[in-house]
Scaffold this active site. Sequence first.
Site, short mmCIF file in Angstrom:
data_model
loop_
_atom_site.label_atom_id
_atom_site.label_comp_id
_atom_site.label_asym_id
_atom_site.label_seq_id
_atom_site.Cartn_x
_atom_site.Cartn_y
_atom_site.Cartn_z
N CYS A 135 0.85 -1.18 0.00
CA CYS A 135 0.00 0.00 0.00
C CYS A 135 0.89 1.23 0.00
CB CYS A 135 -0.90 -0.02 1.24
SG CYS A 135 -2.01 1.39 1.37
N GLU A 180 -9.31 -1.35 -1.41
CA GLU A 180 -9.77 0.04 -1.28
C GLU A 180 -11.04 0.15 -0.43
OE1 GLU A 180 -7.40 1.77 -1.95
OE2 GLU A 180 -6.40 0.44 -3.35
#
Length: 139
Positions: free
Chosen positions: A88, A130
Amino acid sequence: MQRPIMTSLSFLRRPAEPATADDLPIADDLRDTLEANRSRCVGMAANMIGEAKAIIAFVDEEMGGRITVIFNPRITAADGAFDTSEGCLSLKGERRTLRYRRIEVDYQDRCMRDRHATFTGWTAQIIQHEVDHCNGIII
């Protein structure tokens, strides 16, 4: 407009608020920021640019690699669980996580119309990551 990437874990752990039509400029900035980081990122949530709104952007391989932005995504069904490792932009390194090969998602488009779609494979994995961000879940 490209924005800096948020790395504050206390901010990223807060669940996002529902997005409205007033949040379209945030969606545009999210898309621009993902495009600017495309060489090292395939999806982003609005909290990654400092906005606690339920908006995600992702590279949609099923649509030829274009960036898709959706509002208020909610995964309604999932199957085909598998273990994987993900990175990430907001974090260093990779972490193990559970994902699903196929998901169904309720969401709203840019006109705030309700939509439902099924995603599979890599795109499904990106969306799950997400949506976790929108829910304050960090891998």
